[in-house]
Scaffold this motif. Structure first.
Motif, PDB file in Angstrom:
ATOM      1  N   MET A   5    -105.177  20.241  18.206  1.00  0.00           N
ATOM      2  CA  MET A   5    -104.062  20.958  18.844  1.00  0.00           C
ATOM      3  C   MET A   5    -103.223  21.685  17.790  1.00  0.00           C
ATOM      4  SD  MET A   5    -102.808  18.163  21.692  1.00  0.00           S
ATOM      5  CE  MET A   5    -101.713  19.327  22.493  1.00  0.00           C
ATOM      6  N   ILE A   6    -102.708  22.847  18.157  1.00  0.00           N
ATOM      7  CA  ILE A   6    -101.851  23.628  17.283  1.00  0.00           C
ATOM      8  C   ILE A   6    -100.470  23.706  17.933  1.00  0.00           C
ATOM      9  CG2 ILE A   6    -101.511  25.823  16.095  1.00  0.00           C
ATOM     10  CD1 ILE A   6    -104.031  24.411  15.224  1.00  0.00           C
ATOM     11  N   GLY A   7     -99.525  22.949  17.358  1.00  0.00           N
ATOM     12  CA  GLY A   7     -98.185  22.981  17.934  1.00  0.00           C
ATOM     13  C   GLY A   7     -98.166  22.619  19.403  1.00  0.00           C
ATOM     14  N   HIS A   8     -98.858  21.528  19.797  1.00  0.00           N
ATOM     15  CA  HIS A   8     -98.963  21.061  21.184  1.00  0.00           C
ATOM     16  C   HIS A   8     -99.783  21.998  22.068  1.00  0.00           C
ATOM     17  CE1 HIS A   8     -96.002  18.067  20.097  1.00  0.00           C
ATOM     18  NE2 HIS A   8     -95.142  19.025  19.773  1.00  0.00           N
ATOM     19  N   LEU A   9    -100.457  22.972  21.478  1.00  0.00           N
ATOM     20  CA  LEU A   9    -101.299  23.898  22.236  1.00  0.00           C
ATOM     21  C   LEU A   9    -102.744  23.438  22.124  1.00  0.00           C
ATOM     22  CD1 LEU A   9    -101.122  26.651  23.784  1.00  0.00           C
ATOM     23  CD2 LEU A   9    -101.775  27.737  21.648  1.00  0.00           C
ATOM     24  N   PRO A  10    -103.451  23.222  23.257  1.00  0.00           N
ATOM     25  CA  PRO A  10    -104.856  22.812  23.192  1.00  0.00           C
ATOM     26  C   PRO A  10    -105.681  23.772  22.342  1.00  0.00           C
ATOM     27  CG  PRO A  10    -104.040  22.634  25.431  1.00  0.00           C
ATOM     28  CD  PRO A  10    -102.963  23.323  24.640  1.00  0.00           C
ATOM     29  N   LEU A  11    -106.598  23.224  21.555  1.00  0.00           N
ATOM     30  CA  LEU A  11    -107.359  24.034  20.609  1.00  0.00           C
ATOM     31  C   LEU A  11    -108.139  25.137  21.312  1.00  0.00           C
ATOM     32  CD1 LEU A  11    -108.236  24.504  17.708  1.00  0.00           C
ATOM     33  CD2 LEU A  11    -110.089  22.851  18.054  1.00  0.00           C
ATOM     34  N   ALA A  12    -108.729  24.822  22.473  1.00  0.00           N
ATOM     35  CA  ALA A  12    -109.521  25.832  23.186  1.00  0.00           C
ATOM     36  C   ALA A  12    -108.660  27.018  23.610  1.00  0.00           C
ATOM     37  CB  ALA A  12    -110.188  25.205  24.414  1.00  0.00           C
ATOM     38  N   VAL A  13    -107.463  26.740  24.095  1.00  0.00           N
ATOM     39  CA  VAL A  13    -106.558  27.810  24.509  1.00  0.00           C
ATOM     40  C   VAL A  13    -106.102  28.610  23.288  1.00  0.00           C
ATOM     41  CG1 VAL A  13    -104.339  28.340  25.603  1.00  0.00           C
ATOM     42  CG2 VAL A  13    -105.790  26.528  26.528  1.00  0.00           C
ATOM     43  N   LEU A  44     -94.963  30.489  25.276  1.00  0.00           N
ATOM     44  CA  LEU A  44     -95.066  31.075  23.939  1.00  0.00           C
ATOM     45  C   LEU A  44     -94.434  32.466  23.858  1.00  0.00           C
ATOM     46  CD1 LEU A  44     -98.736  30.126  22.978  1.00  0.00           C
ATOM     47  CD2 LEU A  44     -96.620  29.039  22.205  1.00  0.00           C
ATOM     48  N   MET A  45     -94.200  33.065  25.015  1.00  0.00           N
ATOM     49  CA  MET A  45     -93.647  34.423  25.061  1.00  0.00           C
ATOM     50  C   MET A  45     -92.128  34.393  25.009  1.00  0.00           C
ATOM     51  SD  MET A  45     -95.939  36.847  25.203  1.00  0.00           S
ATOM     52  CE  MET A  45     -95.103  38.227  25.983  1.00  0.00           C
ATOM     53  N   PRO A  46     -91.540  35.380  24.326  1.00  0.00           N
ATOM     54  CA  PRO A  46     -92.209  36.418  23.532  1.00  0.00           C
ATOM     55  C   PRO A  46     -92.300  36.109  22.039  1.00  0.00           C
ATOM     56  CG  PRO A  46     -89.931  37.016  23.865  1.00  0.00           C
ATOM     57  CD  PRO A  46     -90.109  35.673  24.526  1.00  0.00           C
ATOM     58  N   ALA A  47     -91.670  34.985  21.621  1.00  0.00           N
ATOM     59  CA  ALA A  47     -91.468  34.745  20.183  1.00  0.00           C
ATOM     60  C   ALA A  47     -92.774  34.655  19.403  1.00  0.00           C
ATOM     61  CB  ALA A  47     -90.637  33.478  19.986  1.00  0.00           C
ATOM     62  N   ALA A  48     -93.754  33.901  19.929  1.00  0.00           N
ATOM     63  CA  ALA A  48     -95.002  33.717  19.175  1.00  0.00           C
ATOM     64  C   ALA A  48     -95.693  35.047  18.921  1.00  0.00           C
ATOM     65  CB  ALA A  48     -95.939  32.771  19.926  1.00  0.00           C
ATOM     66  N   ASP A 101     -88.764  28.256  19.200  1.00  0.00           N
ATOM     67  CA  ASP A 101     -88.945  26.862  18.809  1.00  0.00           C
ATOM     68  C   ASP A 101     -90.084  26.727  17.805  1.00  0.00           C
ATOM     69  OD1 ASP A 101     -91.410  26.843  20.246  1.00  0.00           O
ATOM     70  OD2 ASP A 101     -90.391  26.220  22.085  1.00  0.00           O
ATOM     71  N   ALA A 102     -90.272  25.505  17.333  1.00  0.00           N
ATOM     72  CA  ALA A 102     -91.267  25.248  16.278  1.00  0.00           C
ATOM     73  C   ALA A 102     -92.676  25.582  16.744  1.00  0.00           C
ATOM     74  CB  ALA A 102     -91.183  23.789  15.835  1.00  0.00           C
ATOM     75  N   THR A 103     -92.989  25.286  17.998  1.00  0.00           N
ATOM     76  CA  THR A 103     -94.335  25.563  18.510  1.00  0.00           C
ATOM     77  C   THR A 103     -94.619  27.061  18.497  1.00  0.00           C
ATOM     78  OG1 THR A 103     -94.375  23.598  19.913  1.00  0.00           O
ATOM     79  CG2 THR A 103     -95.861  25.397  20.517  1.00  0.00           C
ATOM     80  N   LYS A 145     -95.186  28.139  14.872  1.00  0.00           N
ATOM     81  CA  LYS A 145     -96.463  27.651  14.340  1.00  0.00           C
ATOM     82  C   LYS A 145     -97.640  28.439  14.910  1.00  0.00           C
ATOM     83  CE  LYS A 145     -94.997  22.858  13.525  1.00  0.00           C
ATOM     84  NZ  LYS A 145     -95.137  21.442  13.982  1.00  0.00           N
ATOM     85  N   VAL A 146     -97.619  28.625  16.219  1.00  0.00           N
ATOM     86  CA  VAL A 146     -98.722  29.351  16.859  1.00  0.00           C
ATOM     87  C   VAL A 146     -98.725  30.809  16.408  1.00  0.00           C
ATOM     88  CG1 VAL A 146     -99.669  30.143  19.058  1.00  0.00           C
ATOM     89  CG2 VAL A 146     -98.806  27.805  18.847  1.00  0.00           C
ATOM     90  N   GLY A 147     -97.548  31.431  16.362  1.00  0.00           N
ATOM     91  CA  GLY A 147     -97.470  32.821  15.926  1.00  0.00           C
ATOM     92  C   GLY A 147     -98.018  33.007  14.523  1.00  0.00           C
TER      93      GLY A 147
END
Length: 243
Positions: free
Chosen positions: A1-9, A46-50, A188-190, A193-195
């Motif tokens: 997982m990347i920042g609580h985001l499932p790896l596949a997504v 995740l929108m719009p910051a990431a 936020d941190a997620t 991180k994702v961005g």
């Protein structure tokens, strides 16, 4: 997982970001127009910051390595309009429900497509530049989409000047939007991180674009991208309405 985001997504959206970066490297726009509809459907939080964080990579690189041939007068009016209306975009993110943000993203994609195919003969006057900035102040903050509006104003400039001027517009505009969103508590941190984690996908898309520039007809690819963006924009709106 990347920042609580499932790896596949994360990987799926990363490849969409790579496609958008590839398109932007070939035809001059595309990262947010291509990626935003998919992000807002799969991971709307995740929108719009990431996407704003990710979208800083290409224009920053352009400023570091490009010609820096900037049309300062139109840029000043455009960035002034963007910064002036940026709080409206922050307000939308703060008070609008997720479904409305999704519709706004879809609508902005369609407006961006319309601006990109428009045959209106716009010149870089103070009024047109400021208007493009005002529109982007809202759309670029709430939906991370804004390049086609100012690009329409610059359409008669030489390519190097368009690229450099848009790059500086993107960097300053996206940075101000992120600052405004952060002050309002919408970064936020997620998202960060994702961005940041999507930036390698931007580099991948840019690398793929290099050989394509000489092999693929830019006008044809532009039409395909606009068609994809239109389908994605309409799809976002329909999915939101139905759900």
């Amino acid at each position: 997982m990347i920042g609580h985001l499932p790896l596949a997504v994360f990987l799926t959206l990363g490849m969409v970001v790579a496609l958008g970066a590839c398109v932007q490297s070939v035809v001059g726009f595309g990262l947010a127009v291509v990626a935003a509809p998919f992000v807002v459907v799969l991971e709307p939080h995740l929108m719009p910051a990431a996407l704003l964080v990710t979208s800083l990579a290409l224009p920053s690189w352009e400023l570091l390595t490009g010609d820096r041939d900037i049309a300062w007068r139109p840029w000043c009016f455009a960035i002034g309009g963007r910064v002036l209306l940026m709080p409206v975009g922050v307000w939308l993110v703060t008070w609008a429900p997720t479904s409305l943000i999704a519709v706004i993203v879809g609508a902005m994609v369609l407006v961006a497509v319309a601006a990109s195919i428009s045959r209106i003969d716009v010149r870089p006057t103070p009024a047109s530049s400021a208007l493009a900035g005002v529109i982007t102040g809202v759309s670029g903050t709430a939906a991370s989409i804004g390049g086609p509006f100012f690009a329409l104003v610059l359409q008669h400039e030489r390519p190097s000047r368009i690229r450099s001027t848009l790059a500086l517009f993107f960097v300053v505009g996206a940075s101000s939007a992120l600052t405004g969103l952060a002050v309002a508590g919408h970064v936020d941190a997620t998202q960060l991180k994702v961005g940041l984690a999507w930036i390698p996908f931007v580099l991948l898309g840019t690398a793929i674009a290099r050989p394509l520039r000489s092999r693929v007809d830019a006008a044809r690819m532009r039409r395909l991208v606009l068609a994809l963006a239109t389908v994605a924009g309409v799809g976002v709106i329909l999915l939101t309405v139905v759900s």
